[in-house]
Design a protein around this motif. Structure first.
Motif, mmCIF file in Angstrom:
data_model
loop_
_atom_site.group_PDB
_atom_site.id
_atom_site.type_symbol
_atom_site.label_atom_id
_atom_site.label_comp_id
_atom_site.label_asym_id
_atom_site.label_seq_id
_atom_site.Cartn_x
_atom_site.Cartn_y
_atom_site.Cartn_z
ATOM 1 N N LEU A 136 0.827 -1.202 0.000
ATOM 2 C CA LEU A 136 0.000 0.000 0.000
ATOM 3 C C LEU A 136 0.862 1.253 0.000
ATOM 4 C CD1 LEU A 136 -2.506 1.723 0.292
ATOM 5 C CD2 LEU A 136 -2.604 1.091 2.720
ATOM 6 N N ALA A 137 1.866 1.293 0.850
ATOM 7 C CA ALA A 137 2.775 2.442 0.863
ATOM 8 C C ALA A 137 3.438 2.612 -0.499
ATOM 9 C CB ALA A 137 3.835 2.268 1.954
ATOM 10 N N ASP A 138 3.820 1.495 -1.107
ATOM 11 C CA ASP A 138 4.458 1.549 -2.417
ATOM 12 C C ASP A 138 3.497 2.073 -3.478
ATOM 13 O OD1 ASP A 138 7.001 0.556 -3.920
ATOM 14 O OD2 ASP A 138 5.331 -0.215 -5.107
ATOM 15 N N TRP A 169 11.835 -2.291 -9.089
ATOM 16 C CA TRP A 169 11.018 -3.056 -8.160
ATOM 17 C C TRP A 169 11.736 -4.365 -7.867
ATOM 18 C CZ3 TRP A 169 5.940 -2.791 -11.503
ATOM 19 C CH2 TRP A 169 5.459 -1.481 -11.494
ATOM 20 N N ARG A 170 11.434 -4.929 -6.708
ATOM 21 C CA ARG A 170 11.981 -6.243 -6.380
ATOM 22 C C ARG A 170 11.045 -6.944 -5.407
ATOM 23 N NH1 ARG A 170 15.025 -6.070 -1.388
ATOM 24 N NH2 ARG A 170 15.119 -3.935 -0.558
ATOM 25 N N GLN A 171 11.230 -8.223 -5.253
ATOM 26 C CA GLN A 171 10.460 -9.035 -4.326
ATOM 27 C C GLN A 171 11.364 -9.518 -3.208
ATOM 28 O OE1 GLN A 171 9.024 -11.768 -7.491
ATOM 29 N NE2 GLN A 171 7.036 -11.552 -6.508
ATOM 30 N N PRO A 213 4.825 -9.273 -2.838
ATOM 31 C CA PRO A 213 4.583 -8.190 -3.796
ATOM 32 C C PRO A 213 5.889 -7.610 -4.328
ATOM 33 C CG PRO A 213 4.250 -7.418 -1.550
ATOM 34 C CD PRO A 213 4.479 -8.890 -1.457
ATOM 35 N N SER A 214 5.854 -7.140 -5.568
ATOM 36 C CA SER A 214 6.973 -6.395 -6.140
ATOM 37 C C SER A 214 6.851 -4.944 -5.718
ATOM 38 C CB SER A 214 6.965 -6.502 -7.666
ATOM 39 O OG SER A 214 7.152 -7.833 -8.085
ATOM 40 N N SER A 215 7.869 -4.396 -5.081
ATOM 41 C CA SER A 215 7.778 -3.065 -4.501
ATOM 42 C C SER A 215 9.098 -2.322 -4.606
ATOM 43 C CB SER A 215 7.368 -3.136 -3.015
ATOM 44 O OG SER A 215 6.082 -3.673 -2.854
ATOM 45 N N THR A 216 9.013 -1.027 -4.427
ATOM 46 C CA THR A 216 10.174 -0.166 -4.214
ATOM 47 C C THR A 216 10.337 0.138 -2.735
ATOM 48 O OG1 THR A 216 9.920 0.845 -6.394
ATOM 49 C CG2 THR A 216 11.194 2.078 -4.787
#
Length: 225
Positions: A63-65, A89-91, A97-100
């Protein structure tokens, strides 16, 4: 064409419209989310987030991402209209989830919610200060600052639902937030249901009488005429 030259959508309220989604709506959604999530116990963050396969911790990071990514997307003077602003992005694990945006677990709940609040503030600022003529890419349609604000509100409301339902906590967002994002992003949403159940149905999270739960869903980010 320079997306800043596109014709803006005014979002003027009418008898059939709940009005546009604005930065104050994003701020309220994030504020209420942080308040609700502050009740998740420290030993509850590894539980599944409702029907989502991610943990509660991963879901809040996601959510933050989302909020960060939407702010980023409308940040350039001439945003990309065919792809995302190029960040990596990465997991953290194969099914995560894929995120920053990631938060070190030793920071605990307070650190996680601080990151959520900060990313929300970035989106609030960008929605507040960006020209309504601006357009930027999203996979569900090239959108404007109001649209990205509405996306941020939807993400906040439904992912808070995921986490609170996984933790057995109450969560009931205000009707006016749900009405505005339904009007902006879900033109085919049912009108014979209360706003919050209609939003949960529209995002594949609930059934409604006579309407089975959606297996696939999307919103429509394009500005409404």
């Amino acid at each position: 064409m320079d997306p800043s030259l596109a014709v803006p959508t005014t979002g003027t309220p009418t008898p059939h419209s709940p009005g546009p989604v604005g930065p104050d709506d994003v701020a309220l959604a994030v504020k209420l989310s942080v308040r609700a999530l502050s009740s998740v116990p420290e030993d509850g963050w590894d539980r599944p987030a409702g029907d989502v396969t991610w943990s509660c911790w991963e879901t809040v990071e996601h959510l933050a991402d989302d909020l960060f990514a939407y702010a980023l997307q409308i940040g350039p003077a001439v945003p990309p209209v065919t792809t995302h602003v190029p960040v990596s992005w990465r997991q953290m694990r194969p099914d995560g989830p894929s995120s920053t945006i990631f938060v070190a677990r030793e920071e605990g709940r307070d650190g996680l919610l601080q990151a959520l609040e900060a990313c929300g503030a970035l989106l609030v600022a960008m929605v507040r200060t960006s020209s309504p003529r601006l357009r930027a890419h999203h996979v569900f349609g090239v959108s404007d600052p109001e649209g990205f604000g509405a996306m941020g509100v939807v993400e906040t409301l439904v992912h808070t639902h995921d986490v609170t339902s996984g933790s057995g906590l109450p969560w009931q967002p205000p009707d006016h937030l749900c009405r505005r994002v339904l009007h902006r992003l879900f033109p085919d949403a049912p009108t014979d249901a209360a706003p919050w159940p209609a939003l949960l149905w529209s995002t594949g999270r609930a059934e409604l009488p006579g309407r089975p739960r959606l297996e696939k869903w999307r919103w429509h980010g394009e500005p409404r005429g």
